[in-house]
Design an enzyme around this catalytic site. Structure first.
Site, PDB file in Angstrom:
ATOM      1  N   GLY A  24      23.483  71.945  15.494  1.00  0.00           N
ATOM      2  CA  GLY A  24      23.777  73.383  15.443  1.00  0.00           C
ATOM      3  C   GLY A  24      23.027  74.140  16.529  1.00  0.00           C
ATOM      4  N   CYS A 131      15.943  62.856   8.594  1.00  0.00           N
ATOM      5  CA  CYS A 131      15.896  63.569   9.868  1.00  0.00           C
ATOM      6  C   CYS A 131      15.634  65.055   9.634  1.00  0.00           C
ATOM      7  CB  CYS A 131      17.195  63.368  10.649  1.00  0.00           C
ATOM      8  SG  CYS A 131      17.106  63.947  12.362  1.00  0.00           S
ATOM      9  N   ASP A 200      26.052  65.163  13.132  1.00  0.00           N
ATOM     10  CA  ASP A 200      26.238  65.469  14.560  1.00  0.00           C
ATOM     11  C   ASP A 200      27.716  65.502  14.893  1.00  0.00           C
ATOM     12  OD1 ASP A 200      23.383  64.157  14.412  1.00  0.00           O
ATOM     13  OD2 ASP A 200      23.515  65.440  16.196  1.00  0.00           O
TER      14      ASP A 200
END
Ligand code: RUB
Length: 329
Positions: A24, A131, A200
């Site tokens: 983002g 993550c 992603d």
């Protein structure tokens, strides 16, 4: 040789070196770089010359990291405003406006996802995340504020340790968070009610490309019957996968895995550092987008509705993304 404004070069190297990271933020930074490039353009005041310049800035940005589709999607979104521009000044203005629109819509989308996502979390839940996804952090924080979260496990996420960023953000909001090594996921998974991760790239078949290790987490979750939610804005869906293109997985330097001095002492050691992996749709219970919650198999519908038009511009560019066609050059 084309000269780019200093700020544009800084954003491009910031993305390449992961000072700007997360799909983002990368997308918003790219939109901002295009805005700056348009504002600081000092070349010929001619529509075609301006379009060519903007295409080269777009290509520079896209070349920085290969996996997160949010990056080319942001560039396409901003540059598509050039298609209908009739003059240089109209073109410049439209790029600036469209970039600002992308940034505010993208922030709005994550806010919307946090509201939709938080409602999917039942009271007294334990969540595991992998993550650092700013969207996942937002969903978890919102669910916590609504009194639904009792504990969060955040994986370290070797080799770049993005889990430490997740830990910092969550604990700053008061969320009870426990950092675990990536290898402890299966050890704690039976305690976990939901895995919540970002993306992603979402492919048209619902497969999700996210930080390396996500597919291992999803595999452990499936075995334990723990639900896996992927939180992803619609600009993380990849239009090229609709026509069978594969997502490129980024490989980074061995020195991110093993210190340089150690590698120098052991010159025969080989290191592989893939930084993303693919989680198949069967391991994902739902994808939460700003348009609502969908089963991964419905990714194709979001793609056709929101990004299907990109395919029309690909006809004579053999399935490759050609920014010249996006800007109608
Ligand atoms: C970041 C990563 C994140 C997604 C989603 O990888 O895999 O889960 O980008 O993030 P890297 P967000 O650190 O290599 O960029 O929800 O913030 O867009």
């Amino acid at each position: 040789m084309t000269m780019y404004p200093q700020r544009v070069l800084e954003i491009a190297s910031g993305i390449r070196e992961m000072k700007i990271r997360g799909a983002g933020r990368i997308a918003r930074a790219a939109a901002d770089a295009l805005r700056v490039a348009a504002l600081e353009y000092s070349g010929e005041r001619d529509l075609v010359a301006f379009k060519k310049y903007m295409v080269s800035v777009g290509e520079l940005l896209i070349s920085t990291r290969p996996t997160a589709v949010s990056l080319p999607n942001a560039v396409i979104y901003v540059l598509s405003s050039l298609r209908s521009a009739r003059s240089f000044s109209e073109a410049r203005e439209s790029v600036v406006e469209q970039a600002e629109k992308f940034i505010s819509e993208s922030e709005e989308a994550t806010k919307r996802i946090s509201q939709i996502g938080a409602r999917r979390v039942k009271e007294n839940s334990t969540i595991l995340t992998h993550c650092h996804s700013s969207t996942a952090v937002r969903v978890i924080t919102e669910a916590y504020k609504q009194g639904r979260v009792v504990k969060v496990y955040s994986t370290e996420t070797r080799p770049a340790y993005q889990g430490r960023i997740t830990f910092t953000y969550l604990s700053r909001s008061g969320v009870p968070v426990v950092q675990i090594p990536d290898s402890a996921v299966r050890y704690v998974i039976n305690e976990v009610d939901y895995v919540i991760v970002g993306a992603d790239t979402v492919a048209s078949n619902g497969a999700v490309v996210n930080k390396i290790g996500t597919s291992q987490v999803a595999l452990a979750a499936k075995e334990a019957r723990t639900r896996v939610y992927v939180v992803a804005e619609s600009y993380k869906f990849s239009p090229l996968t609709l026509i069978g293109e594969l997502v490129t997985i980024e490989y980074r330097s061995p020195e991110e895995v093993v210190p340089r001095e150690w590698l120098e002492k052991h010159p025969r050691v080989k290191v592989l550092n893939p930084v993303f992996d693919v989680t198949p749709p069967e391991y994902i219970d739902a994808i939460i987008t700003e348009h609502g919650v969908i089963p991964p198999q419905a990714a194709v519908l979001i793609l056709i509705e929101k990004l299907g038009w990109v395919l029309d511009t690909l006809e004579s560019s053999e399935g490759r993304l050609d920014l010249n066609r996006i800007v109608a050059l």
